[in-house]
Design a protein around this motif. Sequence first.
Motif, PDB file in Angstrom:
ATOM      1  N   ARG A  46       0.821  -1.214   0.000  1.00 44.58           N
ATOM      2  CA  ARG A  46       0.000   0.000   0.000  1.00 44.58           C
ATOM      3  C   ARG A  46       0.854   1.264   0.000  1.00 44.58           C
ATOM      4  O   ARG A  46       0.360   2.344   0.297  1.00 44.58           O
ATOM      5  CB  ARG A  46      -0.932  -0.010   1.217  1.00 44.58           C
ATOM      6  CG  ARG A  46      -1.869  -1.206   1.248  1.00 44.58           C
ATOM      7  CD  ARG A  46      -2.765  -1.244   0.011  1.00 44.58           C
ATOM      8  NE  ARG A  46      -3.495  -2.520  -0.099  1.00 44.58           N
ATOM      9  CZ  ARG A  46      -4.324  -2.812  -1.088  1.00 44.58           C
ATOM     10  NH1 ARG A  46      -4.515  -1.930  -2.058  1.00 44.58           N
ATOM     11  NH2 ARG A  46      -4.933  -3.980  -1.125  1.00 44.58           N
ATOM     12  N   GLY A  93     -11.511  -2.657   7.880  1.00 48.43           N
ATOM     13  CA  GLY A  93     -10.289  -1.926   8.206  1.00 48.43           C
ATOM     14  C   GLY A  93      -9.847  -2.180   9.631  1.00 48.43           C
ATOM     15  O   GLY A  93     -10.110  -1.388  10.549  1.00 48.43           O
ATOM     16  N   ARG A 118      -6.956   0.902   7.216  1.00 46.74           N
ATOM     17  CA  ARG A 118      -7.488   2.240   6.960  1.00 46.74           C
ATOM     18  C   ARG A 118      -6.480   3.280   7.460  1.00 46.74           C
ATOM     19  O   ARG A 118      -5.369   2.905   7.852  1.00 46.74           O
ATOM     20  CB  ARG A 118      -8.855   2.422   7.601  1.00 46.74           C
ATOM     21  CG  ARG A 118      -8.903   2.294   9.106  1.00 46.74           C
ATOM     22  CD  ARG A 118     -10.339   2.414   9.566  1.00 46.74           C
ATOM     23  NE  ARG A 118     -10.451   2.488  11.019  1.00 46.74           N
ATOM     24  CZ  ARG A 118     -11.588   2.718  11.654  1.00 46.74           C
ATOM     25  NH1 ARG A 118     -12.715   2.867  10.960  1.00 46.74           N
ATOM     26  NH2 ARG A 118     -11.636   2.783  12.974  1.00 46.74           N
ATOM     27  N   ILE A 120      -4.904   5.163   5.562  1.00 46.75           N
ATOM     28  CA  ILE A 120      -3.779   4.838   4.694  1.00 46.75           C
ATOM     29  C   ILE A 120      -2.900   6.057   4.423  1.00 46.75           C
ATOM     30  O   ILE A 120      -1.669   5.938   4.327  1.00 46.75           O
ATOM     31  CB  ILE A 120      -4.284   4.178   3.385  1.00 46.75           C
ATOM     32  CG1 ILE A 120      -3.123   3.571   2.610  1.00 46.75           C
ATOM     33  CG2 ILE A 120      -5.073   5.154   2.541  1.00 46.75           C
ATOM     34  CD1 ILE A 120      -2.495   2.380   3.282  1.00 46.75           C
ATOM     35  N   SER A 132      -1.747  -5.415   2.407  1.00 45.35           N
ATOM     36  CA  SER A 132      -3.085  -5.798   2.839  1.00 45.35           C
ATOM     37  C   SER A 132      -3.912  -6.312   1.676  1.00 45.35           C
ATOM     38  O   SER A 132      -3.593  -6.084   0.509  1.00 45.35           O
ATOM     39  CB  SER A 132      -3.796  -4.608   3.490  1.00 45.35           C
ATOM     40  OG  SER A 132      -4.134  -3.634   2.526  1.00 45.35           O
ATOM     41  N   VAL A 135      -8.018  -1.802   1.269  1.00 45.55           N
ATOM     42  CA  VAL A 135      -8.069  -0.541   2.011  1.00 45.55           C
ATOM     43  C   VAL A 135      -9.545  -0.224   2.169  1.00 45.55           C
ATOM     44  O   VAL A 135     -10.270  -0.071   1.187  1.00 45.55           O
ATOM     45  CB  VAL A 135      -7.340   0.593   1.256  1.00 45.55           C
ATOM     46  CG1 VAL A 135      -7.512   1.911   2.002  1.00 45.55           C
ATOM     47  CG2 VAL A 135      -5.869   0.261   1.082  1.00 45.55           C
TER      48      VAL A 135
END
Length: 233
Positions: A46, A93, A118, A120, A132, A135
Amino acid sequence: MATHYVVRSVDRAEPEIIAALREAGVATAHEAAGRAGLLGPAIQARQAGPAIAGSAVTVSCHPGDNLMIHAAVEVCRPGDVLVVTTTSPSTDGMFGDLLATSLRARGVLGLVIDAGVRDIATLREMGFPVWSRAVHAQGTVKASPGSVNVPVVAAGRLVRPGDIVVADEDGVLALPAARGRAVAGAAAQRLAAEAGKREQLAAGTLGVDLYNLRPLLAELGVQYVDRLPEDAA
């Protein structure tokens, strides 16, 4: 009633072996391991850039419940990678910047989670790397028991406590600590060989010649022609 555990003790690989595998990267280490150990591609980086390797601290959670992630923080050590799974599929999340702050205080390098994260943007600002499945802003509760440092399955791959986890933009690799030294040695050999091949390719050598693929192409019936025959159209 099912029994749940928080296992405090983990057998970790030697730091120099972990460092060598991080330097090799996921793709090379995967090849050096006999193309074994990759988590499925649903778990993605991410953020751009970070590459980590460390010892796995594993977590099994109830979906939509991050209680056991909080419980896991206590048993983490510097250089660990937290690997979180859920007992049934989830994209909630379950992890955000507050848990990242707590893990960073323990020296944890990053998170691999077969569920959602979350906050992010804040995680990226912090420089705390996560891999992950999703998101997703969906919140979670803290109510259900699970276990820490038990074998788990993340994106189709068995991950054991203390496994060497290597993660970069190519994906995530988990290797038994006992295989670490052999895989690191094989990875070093691959890197050396690739350096020579890179020089030849940069100088204009074709891959079909570098890898002696012309005999194979001929054996497979592949023909070189200047134009496609009319009857082959």
